[in-house]
Design an enzyme around this catalytic site. Sequence first.
Site, short mmCIF file in Angstrom:
data_model
loop_
_atom_site.label_atom_id
_atom_site.label_comp_id
_atom_site.label_asym_id
_atom_site.label_seq_id
_atom_site.Cartn_x
_atom_site.Cartn_y
_atom_site.Cartn_z
CD GLU A 100 -71.43 10.02 48.69
OE1 GLU A 100 -72.05 11.10 48.70
OE2 GLU A 100 -71.31 9.31 47.68
CB CYS A 113 -66.60 18.13 53.98
SG CYS A 113 -68.32 18.10 54.44
CB CYS A 120 -79.38 13.32 58.18
SG CYS A 120 -79.60 14.72 59.30
CB CYS A 124 -82.84 19.86 55.51
SG CYS A 124 -82.33 20.15 57.22
CB CYS A 127 -80.42 18.04 52.65
SG CYS A 127 -79.04 17.00 53.12
CB CYS A 345 -73.38 22.46 50.54
SG CYS A 345 -73.75 22.59 52.25
S1 SF4 Z 1 -78.84 19.61 55.68
FE1 SF4 Z 1 -79.03 17.39 55.37
S2 SF4 Z 1 -77.40 16.47 56.60
FE2 SF4 Z 1 -77.67 18.60 57.32
S3 SF4 Z 1 -79.14 18.44 59.01
FE3 SF4 Z 1 -80.36 18.84 57.17
S4 SF4 Z 1 -80.94 16.79 56.41
FE4 SF4 Z 1 -79.25 16.52 57.87
#
Ligand code: SF4
Length: 361
Positions: A100, A113, A120, A124, A127, A345
């Site tokens: 995306e 973006c 990923c 985090c 996220c 975000c």
């Molecule tokens: S915020 Fe999300 S996309 Fe960015 S590094 Fe952390 S887990 Fe990965």
Amino acid sequence: MLEYHLPVMAGEDLTSLTFAQLERWAATEGLPAFRGRQLFRWLHGRVERDFARMTDLSRELRDRLAGKYRLHLPEIVEQRRAADGTRKLRFRLADGLEVEGVYMPEQRRRTLCVSTQVGCAMGCAFCATGSMGLVRHLAAGEIAGQVEAVRRLLAAEGLERPVSNVVFMGMGEPLHNLEATLAAVEILLHPLGGGMSRRHLTVSTAGLVPAMKKFVERVPAKLAVSLNAADDEVRSRLMPINRRYPLERLLAACRELNLKHTDRITFEYVLLGGINDGDDDARRLVKLLSGLSCKVNLIPYNPLPDSSFRRPRQQRLQRFQQILLDKNLSVFVRRSRGAELAAACGQLVTTAGGGAGRRQS
Ligand code: SF4
């Protein structure tokens, strides 16, 4: 210099090769270097993916290349628009996986973006992408190709200079996919490619310290560090990467980069209600950043369904910002564009192509 992956094998996609790599590729095809330069311009300056339309190459050469190589452009398979003009875009890649991106037009700039990975590995806690795990890295042509696909789409709608700024802040940790990120930056900055200004291209990292150093040594784009907490205990809880590169090490690296680089580093700080938005957090942040030439972007958290995190109260946000301003830090509160589209975000996630839940590393 970037590492080269030559010779390119028959059947491969040529869109990930940088300008210098295409010059060298031309030699492997028995062609003069300027043929590589012509191809680069077609691919990344004019966003052409059909050899047949590359009219300054001979017909014989066009036929030969078309029979031997692929030229992929990510396909925009879905667009959702918000009232403020923000668009959430879904790109389909050659293997059917999807990423995306978010397009944010403003009066003076038009920012896109882009994603650098499907999923990923950083995990985090706040996220949506992190919850997918890493499915795979994107190739350079797939990263730059998101910009090119949007340029093509918006040019067809009659927009001049459809993309002025690019931020690598979509799905994925760009510096975990360092070589492809570097090559994509090079393609976007090259005057015969994306033709972008280095001041308009920003790459964000969760704080992969060794890769940060390599990044600033090799390309002139700007760097943003996703900080999100001013003490190790909270940051390790929010961002597991902090256990490997804790704050002291991360900030020491930032100071070192700052000395080499004339650009200010941007620190992104997602404010989570009751977690990292207290007065003490703000004061710790001031101390942490003292002496650094930087700016701070405060991003109020956009709640996800089923998330245990919440958005900070407006009063808290203002107080946090004021503590930083009182110590003469440059602080901006980022409006959460695209929140209604789940495009803000930390909200990007795909499930098509078996993405969700598959973890590679
Ligand atoms: S915020 Fe999300 S996309 Fe960015 S590094 Fe952390 S887990 Fe990965």
